[in-house]
Scaffold this motif. Structure first.
Motif, short mmCIF file in Angstrom:
data_model
loop_
_atom_site.label_atom_id
_atom_site.label_comp_id
_atom_site.label_asym_id
_atom_site.label_seq_id
_atom_site.Cartn_x
_atom_site.Cartn_y
_atom_site.Cartn_z
N GLY A 107 7.44 -4.75 32.19
CA GLY A 107 6.20 -4.11 32.61
C GLY A 107 5.15 -5.15 32.97
N PRO A 108 4.03 -4.71 33.52
CA PRO A 108 3.00 -5.64 33.99
C PRO A 108 2.27 -6.37 32.87
CG PRO A 108 2.30 -3.36 34.28
CD PRO A 108 3.73 -3.32 33.89
N GLU A 109 2.24 -5.83 31.64
CA GLU A 109 1.64 -6.53 30.51
C GLU A 109 2.65 -7.54 29.97
OE1 GLU A 109 -0.12 -8.10 28.52
OE2 GLU A 109 -1.10 -6.68 27.14
N GLN A 110 2.27 -8.82 30.00
CA GLN A 110 3.21 -9.87 29.62
C GLN A 110 2.71 -10.73 28.47
OE1 GLN A 110 6.50 -10.76 30.77
NE2 GLN A 110 6.31 -8.61 31.31
N LEU A 111 1.65 -10.30 27.79
CA LEU A 111 1.13 -11.07 26.66
C LEU A 111 1.23 -10.32 25.34
CD1 LEU A 111 -2.02 -12.70 28.29
CD2 LEU A 111 0.18 -13.77 27.80
N HIS A 112 0.87 -9.06 25.32
CA HIS A 112 1.01 -8.22 24.12
C HIS A 112 0.41 -8.88 22.88
CE1 HIS A 112 3.26 -4.98 25.97
NE2 HIS A 112 3.94 -5.89 26.66
N GLY A 113 -0.78 -9.41 23.06
CA GLY A 113 -1.51 -9.96 21.93
C GLY A 113 -1.42 -11.46 21.80
N PHE A 114 -0.51 -12.10 22.51
CA PHE A 114 -0.42 -13.56 22.44
C PHE A 114 -1.58 -14.17 23.23
CE2 PHE A 114 4.14 -12.65 21.56
CZ PHE A 114 4.23 -13.32 20.35
#
Length: 506
Positions: A107-114
């Motif tokens: 999906g387009p979100e590639q950090l998820h909190g990092f």
């Protein structure tokens, strides 16, 4: 535990079978760095993933939620941006959160909190790798086949070696930069290697750690007519019968896999050395685990996607000798339990006020010897199944349920190799009925089947549309500020050298 917030170093290996590690009893595989770590660690002897496939397992690990709750159905499932991860919770506690390596976010979100992601991922971020329950008889051509076994052997280079060498370099650089920066915030650094995942190819220096005559062959052979339906479908998925598989090929695959484990051990050793060289080891909790195992030819099965032990069981250890005394934990736990465990490390409190109910349970009671749970719940919706597949692991028993297949019940204490399905034994009818009733109450298979079908159909349309016209990939692109790296003219040379050297010179 102490009141100071510790650093957390989370080390992951991909497709690492617990049974192939020496601290779980393997007599051949060489892992000196992991062995040394294990000597001072709490080792979980019965740790599992909650979905034996890369992306779903990692989503579960990061969120503390089972796949069905967050739509983590397969290797191309979207990972929703609004589901809190351990990186979000730790960052809220003022941790620096960084990822070096694989996490298989789709999906387009590639950090998820990092806060920092130091490498790209080895796998694509789009929705292309999904199974198709509307057409279950067609084998997905993008899925790997038995060439991983038939072509196994030594090599000079692979893309996986390129990736893991970069992962290790960036992790070490992160630790060096942290030490040079006089940081006030604690860090949580996740280092996620893609080995020993197939294809089974490894350079000669690791291949030559082992000899052909020493390589153990699979202990269990299950003829096709005796395989359970899910195993038969898995054999179709990875094209097991398209060509004969010889004993030398099996031996080569296992030898290369063991070599890859030794390579992983070496990379982990490099990271641990940097941690120690930077003076960070005393106040860092080290956790080592994986996303799933590998059948390695047992039961005529390879790779993962099964609830048999070699596929679903993972290594897990926690190293912090000043906090937790070294010991072994026999109770069954899972990687879903890591999020609440990390939060407990960061907050020194239980229970914690979570943004949404967490299905995982903290491992801190196990670590401190004050109790702890003995249960693993698992779900699988990926390749090889045509309906939701569930597992309950509790006490001595493992129960596997799928509405399309016969039930399976194993007593792992008496039958660790899972050769005797007790579901057909009248002596266990009461236990079977109890597990079955629990499964029916816990899961609505018809509703979940519809959820999976709708998800697959949505993604088929999205992939078809995005493959036309201009391509806008979602893959993570690491950004480095070259103006602040190495020698530059906007800072005095002595200041630059002093800033970059560690330890500092008076």
């Amino acid at each position: 535990m102490t009141s100071k917030k510790p650093n957390i170093l989370f080390l992951m290996a991909d497709q690492m079978a617990a049974s192939a590690l020496s601290f779980y009893g393997h007599k051949l595989v060489k892992t000196p760095n992991l062995d040394a770590l294990a000597e001072e660690s709490v080792i979980f002897d019965s740790a599992y993933c909650n979905s034996p496939l890369c992306a779903p397992s990692r989503y579960v690990l990061m969120t503390g939620q089972l796949p069905a709750k967050i739509g983590a159905f397969d290797n191309a499932a979207d990972f929703p941006a609004d589901i809190p991860t351990f990186a979000h919770y730790l960052r809220k506690q003022n941790y620096q959160t960084a990822l070096s390596g694989k996490m298989h976010f789709c999906g387009p979100e590639q950090l998820h909190g990092f806060e920092d992601r130091l490498t790209t991922d080895i796998y694509p971020a789009d929705y292309g790798w999904f199974p198709n329950w509307d057409d279950p008889d067609t084998r997905p051509t993008w899925y790997h086949n038995m060439s991983s076994v038939t072509q196994a052997g030594p090599c000079v280079r692979t893309n996986q070696l390129d990736f893991d060498d970069e992962v290790t370099f960036q992790a070490k650089r992160y630790l060096h930069d942290y030490a040079r920066g006089n940081q006030e915030r604690p860090f949580c650094l996740t280092v996620s290697l893609t080995h020993p995942h197939d294809p089974y190819a490894i350079p000669e220096q690791y291949w030559n750690l082992y000899k052909d005559e020493d390589i153990d062959l699979p202990e269990i052979t299950i003829p096709k007519e005796e395989q359970d339906p899910h195993s038969l479908r898995l054999q179709d998925v990875f094209a097991f019968d398209e060509q004969p598989i010889t004993e030398p090929q099996i031996r080569n695959a296992r030898r290369a896999y063991y070599g890859a484990i030794s390579y992983v051990d070496e990379k982990i050793g490099e990271v641990l050395k940097s941690l120690k060289d930077c003076g960070l080891d005393e106040d860092t909790i080290i956790v080592f685990s994986g996303d799933h195992g590998d059948m390695l030819g047992e039961r005529n099965l390879w790779f993962k996607m099964s609830f048999f032990e070699n596929s679903v069981r993972v290594p897990m250890l926690v190293h912090s000798p000043k906090r937790f005394s070294a010991k072994r934990v026999k109770e069954s736990v899972s990687t879903m339990d890591l999020l609440p465990t990390f939060v407990d490390f960061a907050t020194n409190s239980t229970p914690h006020d979570y943004a949404m109910p967490i299905q995982g349970r903290s491992l801190v009671p196990h670590l401190e010897g004050t109790g702890g749970h003995d249960e693993v719940i698992a779900e699988y919706f990926g390749e090889g199944t045509i309906a939701p597949l569930f597992m309950i692991r509790r006490g001595d028993y493992k129960y596997i349920h799928c509405p399309k297949d016969p039930d399976q019940l194993f007593n792992l204490k008496d039958d660790p190799k899972e050769l005797h399905n007790l579901a057909g034994d009248s002596a266990y009818s009461a236990a079977l009925a109890e597990f079955k009733q629990e499964a029916l109450e816990r899961w609505d298979s018809n509703a979940l089947t519809e959820d999976v079908l709708v998800s697959q159909r949505r993604r088929r349309l999205v992939v078809s549309a995005l493959n036309r016209g201009k391509k806008k990939p979602w893959d993570h692109q690491p950004v480095f500020d070259s103006a602040e790296m190495y020698m530059r003219n906007h800072i005095d040379l002595d200041d630059l050298e002093a800033r970059s050297r560690f330890p500092k010179v008076d």
